[in-house]
Design a protein around this motif. Structure first.
Motif, PDB file in Angstrom:
ATOM      1  N   ALA A 125      23.986   7.081   6.269  1.00 12.43           N
ATOM      2  CA  ALA A 125      22.710   8.043   5.372  1.00 12.43           C
ATOM      3  C   ALA A 125      22.610   7.513   4.118  1.00 12.43           C
ATOM      4  O   ALA A 125      21.883   7.364   3.140  1.00 12.43           O
ATOM      5  CB  ALA A 125      24.175   9.150   5.467  1.00 12.43           C
ATOM      6  N   ARG A 126      23.427   5.854   3.853  1.00 14.79           N
ATOM      7  CA  ARG A 126      22.955   5.139   3.009  1.00 14.79           C
ATOM      8  C   ARG A 126      21.476   5.436   2.372  1.00 14.79           C
ATOM      9  O   ARG A 126      20.378   5.246   3.663  1.00 14.79           O
ATOM     10  CB  ARG A 126      23.506   4.614   2.350  1.00 14.79           C
ATOM     11  N   MET A 127      20.666   5.174   1.199  1.00 17.07           N
ATOM     12  CA  MET A 127      19.056   4.330   1.014  1.00 17.07           C
ATOM     13  C   MET A 127      19.129   3.700   1.773  1.00 17.07           C
ATOM     14  O   MET A 127      19.752   1.657   2.054  1.00 17.07           O
ATOM     15  CB  MET A 127      19.515   4.206  -0.428  1.00 17.07           C
ATOM     16  N   ASN A 128      17.813   3.373   2.499  1.00 12.91           N
ATOM     17  CA  ASN A 128      17.808   1.492   3.297  1.00 12.91           C
ATOM     18  C   ASN A 128      18.720   1.689   4.305  1.00 12.91           C
ATOM     19  O   ASN A 128      18.111   0.387   5.034  1.00 12.91           O
ATOM     20  CB  ASN A 128      17.192   0.643   2.190  1.00 12.91           C
ATOM     21  N   CYS A 167      37.794  26.787  15.763  1.00  9.39           N
ATOM     22  CA  CYS A 167      38.304  26.834  14.941  1.00  9.39           C
ATOM     23  C   CYS A 167      36.855  27.237  13.884  1.00  9.39           C
ATOM     24  O   CYS A 167      36.393  27.910  14.164  1.00  9.39           O
ATOM     25  CB  CYS A 167      38.432  25.175  13.912  1.00  9.39           C
ATOM     26  N   GLN A 168      37.956  28.803  12.745  1.00  9.59           N
ATOM     27  CA  GLN A 168      36.544  29.102  11.893  1.00  9.59           C
ATOM     28  C   GLN A 168      35.776  27.780  10.782  1.00  9.59           C
ATOM     29  O   GLN A 168      37.159  27.450   9.762  1.00  9.59           O
ATOM     30  CB  GLN A 168      37.351  30.074  11.361  1.00  9.59           C
ATOM     31  N   VAL A 169      35.167  27.489  11.053  1.00 11.69           N
ATOM     32  CA  VAL A 169      34.269  26.493  10.133  1.00 11.69           C
ATOM     33  C   VAL A 169      33.701  26.995   9.372  1.00 11.69           C
ATOM     34  O   VAL A 169      32.360  27.460   9.283  1.00 11.69           O
ATOM     35  CB  VAL A 169      34.127  24.976  11.194  1.00 11.69           C
ATOM     36  N   SER A 170      33.432  26.063   8.292  1.00 15.20           N
ATOM     37  CA  SER A 170      32.970  26.166   6.285  1.00 15.20           C
ATOM     38  C   SER A 170      32.520  24.685   6.526  1.00 15.20           C
ATOM     39  O   SER A 170      33.504  24.096   6.677  1.00 15.20           O
ATOM     40  CB  SER A 170      33.194  26.422   5.733  1.00 15.20           C
ATOM     41  N   SER A 171      31.955  24.232   6.061  1.00 15.16           N
ATOM     42  CA  SER A 171      31.282  22.897   5.220  1.00 15.16           C
ATOM     43  C   SER A 171      30.673  23.118   3.757  1.00 15.16           C
ATOM     44  O   SER A 171      30.419  24.193   3.317  1.00 15.16           O
ATOM     45  CB  SER A 171      30.841  22.607   5.884  1.00 15.16           C
ATOM     46  N   ILE A 172      31.585  22.099   3.189  1.00 12.67           N
ATOM     47  CA  ILE A 172      30.089  21.355   2.109  1.00 12.67           C
ATOM     48  C   ILE A 172      30.148  20.177   1.522  1.00 12.67           C
ATOM     49  O   ILE A 172      30.421  19.614   2.487  1.00 12.67           O
ATOM     50  CB  ILE A 172      31.810  21.692   0.265  1.00 12.67           C
ATOM     51  N   HIS A 173      29.231  19.621   1.190  1.00 18.06           N
ATOM     52  CA  HIS A 173      28.249  17.948   1.233  1.00 18.06           C
ATOM     53  C   HIS A 173      28.124  18.071   2.318  1.00 18.06           C
ATOM     54  O   HIS A 173      28.284  16.836   2.509  1.00 18.06           O
ATOM     55  CB  HIS A 173      29.166  17.492   0.189  1.00 18.06           C
ATOM     56  N   SER A 174      27.672  19.443   2.684  1.00 16.58           N
ATOM     57  CA  SER A 174      27.285  18.835   4.331  1.00 16.58           C
ATOM     58  C   SER A 174      25.220  18.692   5.011  1.00 16.58           C
ATOM     59  O   SER A 174      24.719  18.720   5.818  1.00 16.58           O
ATOM     60  CB  SER A 174      27.441  20.294   5.083  1.00 16.58           C
ATOM     61  N   ASP A 175      24.899  18.128   3.820  1.00 16.41           N
ATOM     62  CA  ASP A 175      23.260  17.424   3.353  1.00 16.41           C
ATOM     63  C   ASP A 175      23.861  16.241   3.282  1.00 16.41           C
ATOM     64  O   ASP A 175      24.156  15.308   3.095  1.00 16.41           O
ATOM     65  CB  ASP A 175      22.446  18.021   2.706  1.00 16.41           C
ATOM     66  N   ARG A 176      22.511  15.498   3.539  1.00 15.98           N
ATOM     67  CA  ARG A 176      22.108  13.626   3.753  1.00 15.98           C
ATOM     68  C   ARG A 176      21.903  13.929   2.679  1.00 15.98           C
ATOM     69  O   ARG A 176      20.957  14.296   1.357  1.00 15.98           O
ATOM     70  CB  ARG A 176      21.289  13.450   4.859  1.00 15.98           C
ATOM     71  N   ASN A 177      22.463  12.935   1.368  1.00 14.53           N
ATOM     72  CA  ASN A 177      22.253  12.490   0.189  1.00 14.53           C
ATOM     73  C   ASN A 177      22.753  10.710   0.683  1.00 14.53           C
ATOM     74  O   ASN A 177      23.279  10.191  -0.024  1.00 14.53           O
ATOM     75  CB  ASN A 177      23.290  13.217  -0.764  1.00 14.53           C
ATOM     76  N   PRO A 178      21.381   9.875   0.385  1.00 14.34           N
ATOM     77  CA  PRO A 178      21.913   8.721   0.384  1.00 14.34           C
ATOM     78  C   PRO A 178      22.615   8.028  -0.774  1.00 14.34           C
ATOM     79  O   PRO A 178      22.955   6.691  -0.613  1.00 14.34           O
ATOM     80  CB  PRO A 178      20.843   7.692   0.585  1.00 14.34           C
ATOM     81  N   ALA A 214      38.631  15.611   5.108  1.00 17.39           N
ATOM     82  CA  ALA A 214      37.114  14.632   5.160  1.00 17.39           C
ATOM     83  C   ALA A 214      37.179  13.393   5.650  1.00 17.39           C
ATOM     84  O   ALA A 214      37.645  12.424   5.944  1.00 17.39           O
ATOM     85  CB  ALA A 214      37.788  14.738   3.573  1.00 17.39           C
ATOM     86  N   CYS A 215      36.333  13.017   6.160  1.00 22.28           N
ATOM     87  CA  CYS A 215      35.637  11.503   6.524  1.00 22.28           C
ATOM     88  C   CYS A 215      35.195  10.766   5.236  1.00 22.28           C
ATOM     89  O   CYS A 215      34.353  11.368   4.266  1.00 22.28           O
ATOM     90  CB  CYS A 215      35.216  11.965   7.561  1.00 22.28           C
ATOM     91  N   ASP A 216      34.547   8.885   5.409  1.00 29.95           N
ATOM     92  CA  ASP A 216      33.840   8.911   4.809  1.00 29.95           C
ATOM     93  C   ASP A 216      32.647   8.769   5.375  1.00 29.95           C
ATOM     94  O   ASP A 216      32.339   9.703   5.971  1.00 29.95           O
ATOM     95  CB  ASP A 216      33.934   7.319   4.279  1.00 29.95           C
ATOM     96  N   GLY A 217      31.352   7.756   4.439  1.00 30.58           N
ATOM     97  CA  GLY A 217      30.356   7.753   4.666  1.00 30.58           C
ATOM     98  C   GLY A 217      30.149   7.568   6.489  1.00 30.58           C
ATOM     99  O   GLY A 217      29.193   7.851   6.550  1.00 30.58           O
ATOM    100  N   ASP A 218      30.529   6.425   6.749  1.00 29.61           N
ATOM    101  CA  ASP A 218      30.701   6.175   8.380  1.00 29.61           C
ATOM    102  C   ASP A 218      31.247   6.914   8.961  1.00 29.61           C
ATOM    103  O   ASP A 218      31.468   6.796  10.372  1.00 29.61           O
ATOM    104  CB  ASP A 218      30.797   4.852   8.600  1.00 29.61           C
ATOM    105  N   GLY A 219      32.317   7.402   8.760  1.00 28.56           N
ATOM    106  CA  GLY A 219      33.678   8.660   9.876  1.00 28.56           C
ATOM    107  C   GLY A 219      33.881   7.961  10.469  1.00 28.56           C
ATOM    108  O   GLY A 219      34.540   8.307  11.602  1.00 28.56           O
TER     109      GLY A 219
END
Length: 511
Positions: free
Chosen positions: A94-97, A247-258, A288-293
């Protein structure tokens, strides 16, 4: 117009005990990184292959020109192996470029007559690796800098078996860089010639991952899970898979942000999970996972590092009846050793880098392998670290135990094993290779006053004492020297770490 999203449907038949094909690999020692220097338009470019491909700061160290050189070398390698007709999967994070770098690779592949299967969106590394195996492709190119800060990017080659390229493959590709001028054609021309297809493996990967866990047990537990993809490529993957598991799931930081919202996309650093920690009211588990999972960390009432997670998941798999060895890197917790000893498992210690774990998984010597940096892999899965599947195993471990908090699982663990405390730190260095050579020549008699009983030099220098251990090693991806320590006493672990950081500073000044 690009081909409509290509869909490859594979029948999911494998189970935890799926047989693994035996392959031969060169397990000889090798350098953590090497340098390839070339000149482009009169400008010198240095390409450094570390523990997981080539990474650098975008626009400074990591450029489109360099990416095309690496893509040409990969094309030459694929053609030399007679695999060009199989095509290559091209994924990006999801990074820039990142997508632009991916397109540069596609242009070079097409210029060499090699079909590119481009992911339809930014995609986790384990899913890209999975796609390569399901398509029976020659391999995959992944554009990612994983857990590194937002200004970094990277490129790595994933061979046909769906795991990190081993040293012999990496060395051959390095040797091809700059030998051939990149042959490139436009994306439009690649599409016109039938050398480009979009692929989406979310459904197939999800079905596969869910087939590897006890979904019924997870559904019965109705665990409340808060997911933090850290704006990375697991968003939409991890939440949907956990919901499908019950599971009952909610999320944060779940939009793309380069730019990852100003965060470092590394779940193994508690600082990156502050919002997760502050949002846990009403939830049993945070994941939580890192940038590329490909990395994972967790939270219940407190932060659970990969070193805390590894022995718990390993013990869970053993209790399910899984049999075989276990492999960990030199920087990873010795709590894994305790579990292995009690259950008679063969333990393998290898240098840092998941590519050093892979051979033991592929050859069936180990059922699970892991790193303190949060990457875990499994014999019955692709031989790649997978943060998404590891999250599923964490959830399954809780569900199978009837417990709702990781602290409760850890309390059970402490009844049979010694709980160890791990800490780590780092210093910046100007000359990592010179530091490494100087470090390897050093002899140490003690660590913070504790006598050294054994010295391990498979990756940096690891000093083992009666009260714990300390490791100093240069990073394979950043200009850093990392220092790790572990002890039954947190105070002793911190004391040893402080001692190690001081010694590292002294060595750095002498280089």
């Amino acid at each position: 117009m690009l081909k409509s999203h290509f869909k490859y449907t594979a029948k999911v038949e494998a189970t935890r005990n799926a047989k693994t094909a035996k392959c031969q690999f060169d397990l000889s020692s090798f350098e953590a990184s090497s340098l390839v220097s070339t000149v482009i338009g009169g400008v010198s470019l240095t390409i450094r292959f570390g523990t997981d491909g080539w990474r650098g700061v975008m626009g400074r160290d990591f450029t489109v020109e360099g990416v095309k050189l690496v893509a040409q070398a990969i094309s030459d390698y694929v053609r030399s192996r007679g695999l060009a007709k199989r095509g290559v999967v091209v994924g990006y994070d999801a990074r820039m470029n990142s997508e632009e770098y991916a397109d540069a690779c596609i242009e070079v592949l097409a210029g060499n007559g090699i079909t590119a299967y481009k992911t339809s969106r930014d995609t986790p590394t384990p899913v890209v690796a999975f796609a390569a195996t399901r398509l029976r492709a020659a391999g995959a190119i992944m554009i990612t800098a994983s857990h590194n800060p937002a200004e970094y990017n990277g490129i790595k080659f994933i061979p046909h078996y769906g795991g990190p390229a081993l040293p012999d493959v990496t060395s051959e590709i390095e040797g091809l860089i700059g030998k051939t001028k990149p042959a490139a054609t436009s994306i439009r021309e690649a599409d016109r010639r039938g050398l480009l297809a979009l692929v989406d493996f979310k459904e197939e990967y999800s079905e596969w991952a869910l087939s590897l866990v006890d979904v019924d047990a997870i559904k019965r537990s109705s665990l409340r899970v808060l997911v933090d993809p850290l704006y990375g490529s697991t968003r939409g993957y991890l939440e949907d898979i956990l919901r499908a598991a019950g599971c009952q799931v909610s999320s944060i930081h779940s939009d793309r942000n380069p730019g990852f919202g100003g965060l470092t996309p590394d779940p193994t650093t508690p600082e990156s999970l502050k919002e997760l920690a502050n949002s846990m009211s009403g939830f049993d588990l945070g994941l939580a996972c890192d940038g590329d999972g490909d990395r994972v960390a967790a939270y219940s009432e407190s932060f659970f590092s990969p070193n805390n997670i590894f022995p718990l998941v390993l013990l869970h798999l053993i209790e399910l009846g899984v049999k075989g060895g276990v492999v960990r890197t030199v920087a990873t917790t010795h709590m894994v050793d305790e579990v292995a000893e009690q259950y008679g498992l063969k333990l393998y210690e290898v240098p840092v880098g998941f590519k050093n774990i892979v051979p033991h998984l592929i050859m069936g010597e180990a059922v699970m392998g892991g790193e303190e940096s949060g990457g875990f892999g499994y014999k019955w899965h692709i031989p790649e670290k997978d943060g998404i599947l590891s999250c599923l195993y964490i959830v399954e471990a809780l569900a199978s135990s009837g417990k709702r908090r990781l602290e409760d699982l850890q309390a059970d663990f402490k009844r049979s094993f010694k709980l160890l405390h791990s800490v780590r730190g780092s210093i910046r260095v100007e000359r990592p290779e010179r530091f490494k050579m100087t470090l390897l020549k050093k002899e140490f008699s003690d660590v913070a006053g504790y006598e050294v009983l054994e010295t391990v030099r498979i990756d940096g220098v690891k000093l083992i004492t009666s009260e714990g251990w300390l490791l100093m090693r240069p990073s394979g991806t950043e200009p850093l020297v990392r220092v790790y320590s572990e002890s039954p006493s947190l105070d002793v672990a911190k004391l040893m770490l402080e001692w190690g950081l001081k010694r590292a500073e002294e060595i750095s000044r002498s280089c």
